[in-house]
Structures are given as C-alpha cells and as structure tokens.
Design a protein around this motif. Structure first.
Motif, short mmCIF file in Angstrom:
data_model
loop_
_atom_site.label_atom_id
_atom_site.label_comp_id
_atom_site.label_asym_id
_atom_site.label_seq_id
_atom_site.Cartn_x
_atom_site.Cartn_y
_atom_site.Cartn_z
N VAL A 160 0.35 -1.34 -0.02
CA VAL A 160 0.24 0.25 0.56
C VAL A 160 0.59 1.30 -0.07
O VAL A 160 1.97 1.34 0.67
CB VAL A 160 -0.83 -0.10 1.23
N GLY A 161 0.42 2.60 -0.73
CA GLY A 161 1.44 3.48 -0.89
C GLY A 161 0.74 4.91 -1.45
O GLY A 161 -0.25 4.35 -1.52
N GLY A 162 1.03 6.07 -1.08
CA GLY A 162 0.48 7.43 -1.91
C GLY A 162 1.39 8.67 -1.59
O GLY A 162 3.23 7.51 -1.26
N ARG A 163 1.23 9.43 -1.29
CA ARG A 163 1.76 10.36 -1.06
C ARG A 163 1.25 11.54 -0.45
O ARG A 163 -0.59 10.97 0.41
CB ARG A 163 1.70 11.46 -2.42
N ILE A 164 2.28 11.77 0.69
CA ILE A 164 1.49 12.94 2.21
C ILE A 164 2.43 14.13 2.25
O ILE A 164 3.53 14.39 1.23
CB ILE A 164 1.86 11.96 2.90
N THR A 165 1.91 14.93 2.51
CA THR A 165 1.94 16.95 3.30
C THR A 165 1.95 16.97 4.59
O THR A 165 0.68 17.07 4.47
CB THR A 165 1.43 17.57 2.08
N GLY A 166 2.25 16.96 5.34
CA GLY A 166 2.31 17.05 6.61
C GLY A 166 3.93 16.60 7.38
O GLY A 166 4.72 16.44 6.49
N VAL A 167 2.92 16.75 8.52
CA VAL A 167 4.38 17.04 10.20
C VAL A 167 4.18 15.63 10.97
O VAL A 167 3.35 16.21 11.68
CB VAL A 167 4.36 18.60 10.59
N ASP A 168 5.10 15.90 11.00
CA ASP A 168 5.47 13.70 12.26
C ASP A 168 4.08 13.57 12.02
O ASP A 168 3.09 13.07 12.75
CB ASP A 168 5.08 14.39 12.98
N GLU A 169 3.45 12.63 10.42
CA GLU A 169 2.79 11.80 10.71
C GLU A 169 2.81 10.70 10.90
O GLU A 169 3.68 10.69 11.22
CB GLU A 169 1.89 12.05 8.93
N SER A 170 1.97 9.64 11.05
CA SER A 170 1.81 8.89 11.63
C SER A 170 0.88 7.62 10.47
O SER A 170 -0.41 8.01 11.02
CB SER A 170 1.63 8.05 13.20
N CYS A 192 2.18 1.46 13.10
CA CYS A 192 1.88 2.71 12.27
C CYS A 192 3.21 3.41 11.43
O CYS A 192 3.78 2.55 11.67
CB CYS A 192 1.13 4.02 13.07
N LEU A 193 3.47 3.46 10.19
CA LEU A 193 3.56 4.60 9.69
C LEU A 193 4.47 5.47 10.19
O LEU A 193 3.60 6.05 8.94
CB LEU A 193 4.01 3.98 8.21
N GLY A 194 5.81 6.15 10.52
CA GLY A 194 6.21 7.36 10.11
C GLY A 194 5.94 7.88 8.89
O GLY A 194 7.03 7.24 8.22
N ALA A 195 5.59 9.58 8.62
CA ALA A 195 6.04 9.82 7.52
C ALA A 195 6.00 11.49 7.22
O ALA A 195 5.33 12.22 8.76
CB ALA A 195 4.78 9.22 6.08
N GLY A 196 6.24 12.10 6.78
CA GLY A 196 5.92 13.89 6.70
C GLY A 196 6.48 14.38 5.55
O GLY A 196 7.35 13.50 4.65
N GLY A 197 6.51 15.53 4.86
CA GLY A 197 7.56 16.00 4.15
C GLY A 197 5.74 16.55 3.41
O GLY A 197 5.08 17.10 3.55
N GLU A 198 6.68 17.60 2.68
CA GLU A 198 5.95 17.83 1.55
C GLU A 198 5.76 17.18 -0.24
O GLU A 198 6.88 16.78 -0.65
CB GLU A 198 6.78 19.13 0.67
#
Length: 257
Positions: free
Chosen positions: A179-189, A208-214
């Motif tokens: 599973v995947g995609g893209r995300i914009t945010g800070v300190d996402e889970s 949970c998967l840590g994510a973040g950025g533009e």
C-alpha cells in the motif's frame, strides 16, 4: 512546539479551503451504529466482482455488496419506508466514516456536491482550533441500482494531501498487500486497514508508519485474511495533532474468486 504550530496551521488551511462554501451538520436521524442492508429472502449465489461494479467501473465499498442487496432494500423501503437514510448522500457518507471505518470523531457533513449519479461529501470534525469543522476527506458516492429509489453507495475518496494510489483502484490483490501514496504534513503516523462489509473489525491492519514532508512518498505492506471473491476497502489514515484521525483516504480492490 514549533512542529505542532506548523501542523495546526496546515490543518487550518486544509479545513478552511474545503469548508469555505458553507457548513452543514449531519441531518438528524443518522444511524448511531453500523446499519446493514437486508439480506435477500432466498439464497443466491454471490455475484462475481464484475457483476457488482457500478457503471461498469466503480467498486461498491459500502453499504451494499452487490445488486441483490440493493434490490432487497428497495423492495423493503417501498413496502414500509425503512432505512430512508440510504437515499441521502450526506448521511450515507457519515455512516460509512463513523460506523464502518470507526472514525467516530468525524461526524460532520461539511459540504455536499451532487452531479447526476455522483455525489461528493466533504466529511470532517470540529476542533478547538477554530469555529469551522476541518475536512478529513471527500467521500465519493454513486447511485447503485435503478429506479427513483436507487440508494447511494460509497465508491472511494477524492484525495488531496493524503493519497492512496497503490494498489490501483479496482485491482485484484492478494496478501500481503503493498500500500502506498503521497502525503504532505509534519510528524504524520499512517495507519493502514483492510476492511469489508459484514466485519466489525479490520481483516488486516498495519500501524503505524512514520511519514511527513511535502508531497512525500510513503509505502508499507499489510497482511489480511478474507474470503475469495470479495470487494475490499483499503484505508489509510493519519492524525494525532488535534484529533485521532485528521485525514483519510480509501480505495477499492477485489480478491480473485
């Protein structure tokens, strides 16, 4: 503290941008528990994934699993008016979000845009950070079946700052699932779930998967157990800044028969 302020600012911008056309609370009478369509009165063979498609393309995610369930509800509704909420796109979208997905804080229909057989319902939640509800997702629904009392069916979401692009919409999948995609945010889970109607709990989950950025890429694998020939709902959600779930995206896939 600086990270939290940036996250709250991002959420405020997202909510204001989508809620700017007005606010509409959930209509009274929306079910408080996950409702289910009546089962056909006589046993029927389960429809194949292709037979369940709406307009030859769209996956029926909830509340109906196939045309037989739709026809059974239409007969019952015509007889005694039961479960009229199926004819209201906003109420159906909120019931899907709150009762089927279990995102209980998301209980506002912020805006509904209907275009023929399609409806987009902006669902969200109230936050102490501002007077307007923040939008968590835009739920895409379609009329399922024929006739004047064709009910609304959730077929997916229109994604913005959290996207779910893998697996492809309508893909035939197996376990484990990438599973995947893209995300914009800070300190996402990001939490990933696999669901199907009739089950009160996910048939697969990864947290949970840590994510973040533009517009940053994210990806993970999730294992699940489900019967062959089913349409499944894959869900990605994130939150934790001002609410447990602040954004989510869904897609529909199927299992081979």
């Amino acid at each position: 503290m600086r990270v939290l302020v940036r996250a709250l600012s991002l959420l405020a911008v997202l909510g204001a941008g989508l809620a700017g056309c007005g606010e509409a609370d959930l209509p009274r009478g929306t079910p408080s528990a996950a409702p289910s369509a009546p089962a056909p009165s006589t046993p029927q063979a389960p429809p194949t994934p292709r037979e369940t498609l709406i307009a030859g393309h769209y996956q029926p995610l909830w509340p109906f699993s196939g045309p037989g369930e739709v026809a059974a509800w239409q007969r019952a509704h015509q007889a005694d008016g039961r479960e009229a909420w199926h004819l209201d796109a906003a109420r159906t979208a909120i019931a899907f979000t709150r009762d089927f997905l279990g995102f209980t804080e998301i209980d506002q229909a912020v805006k509904t845009v209907q275009d023929g057989e399609h409806a987009r319902v902006h669902v969200g939640f109230r936050s102490e950070e501002g007077p307007r509800p923040l939008v968590a997702a835009v739920v895409h629904l379609m009329r399922y079946g024929s006739g004047r009392n064709a009910p609304w069916e959730v077929v997916g979401t229109d994604d913005t700052t959290l996207t779910l692009t893998k697996p492809g919409y309508g893909a035939t999948v197996g376990s484990p699932l990438t599973v995947g995609g893209r995300i914009t945010g800070v300190d996402e889970s990001i939490r990933i779930q696999v669901r199907h109607p009739g089950s009160a709990t996910p048939v697969g989950e990864r947290c949970c998967l840590g994510a973040g950025g533009e517009n940053a890429a994210w990806s993970a694998k999730v294992s699940f157990t489900a019967s062959p020939g089913r349409t499944l709902t894959v869900v990605a959600s994130t939150g934790g800044h001002v609410a447990a779930v602040e954004r989510f995206a869904v897609t529909g896939v199927s299992l081979p028969s």
